[in-house]
Every structure is written in C-alpha cells, then in structure tokens.
Scaffold this motif. Structure first.
Motif: not given
Length: 166
Positions: A95-103, A132-134
């Motif tokens: 799951t991506l949000a703002g190019d960051t992995i959230t899940e 939490g990482k791009k």
C-alpha cells in the motif's frame, strides 16, 4: 630421508580452498535481520522467471490518487526466485501513500520444507524493513536470515513500481 608431509601439497591447497568456499557459503545463511538499501540484490546463478502483477481492486477502481512518482493505492505482484531444489513464489501486496510504503503483506507458497522456514522468517521480518520507506529506496538483500526470498520480493516490487507509475 624424513618425509615432512603425508599429503601432497596440491591436495592440501585444494582442501583449504574447498573449506574457505564452504565457510563463505554458510556465512550467507547466517541469521540476523539485516538489510542494506544501498546494496544491490544478490546475483542469482540461475535465471528466475519474471514476476507477474495485478493491481488490487482499490488501485484498479480509480480510488488511487497521485501524490508523487507513484499513484497512491494498493498493488499486488508475484515474484519468483530459484532455490537449489525448486522455483518458489511469493505474493507481495504493498500500500502506497505519497510514494511511501504504508503497509506490506507477503504470502508464500513454499514447495520445500526449507523454503517454508525461510519464507516464514522473511514474512515475519519484512514489515520492519520496508514500512515507512520510500518505494524507490527499498531493495532488501536479507531479512531474518532469508536471502533468496528477498530476490522474489524485489522482483515483485519492481513489477509494482511499473504498475504504480503516476
């Protein structure tokens, strides 16, 4: 004349080289949860089949929004990697949000008992390595003692990157 060696020198050298090769091989199997995002993924000696991908319903239904290089949403891909015994697969959902992995969610379908163990260890430790990482910053090489499973995971991530391009 007293013979100082019972084994010819070429045999001794060959034995030493074989021992060093064994130690290097076993060092790659050592435990510990480490990941170096700057290190390239280990090169495989056998060609692994390409990863396959399908965006999940949330990404496919248009609920994804664009906030950077990648469209926000949930993406799925299957990565494959070769072991000495078989070709294994792992299903990866990011799951991506703002190019960051959230899940992250990884499921495996191990063909061998040893693969079952390594996939299980990998699945237990991957969230701590990537959440939490791009997306462009991750490239796992070893997670919880599993190095081959990382290759399948990285294959799936590359497919997800292609699918998620904004």
């Amino acid at each position: 004349m007293i013979r100082t060696t019972a084994v010819p020198r070429p045999v001794r050298i060959g034995t030493v080289l074989l021992g060093v090769a064994g130690i290097v091989t076993l060092a790659g199997c050592a435990g510990g949860a480490t990941s170096d995002a700057a290190a390239p993924a280990p090169a495989a000696t056998t060609a692994a089949p390409a990863a396959t991908s399908a965006p999940s319903e949330s990404a496919a239904t248009g609920s994804a929004t664009t906030s950077g290089t990648y469209a926000d949403g949930t993406y799925e891909a299957t990565g494959q990697y070769a072991t000495p015994e078989s070709v294994e697969t792992v299903d990866v959902t990011l799951t991506l949000a703002g190019d960051t992995i959230t899940e992250v969610n990884v499921t495996g379908d191990p063909q061998a008992a040893e693969s079952r163990r390594y996939q299980s260890e990998f699945i237990g430790g991957i969230a701590a390595e990537v959440v939490g990482k791009k997306l462009d910053e991750i490239s796992v090489s070893k997670v919880a003692g599993s190095s081959l499973t990382s290759g399948g995971f990285n294959n799936a991530v590359e497919t997800i990157k292609t699918e998620a391009k904004a």
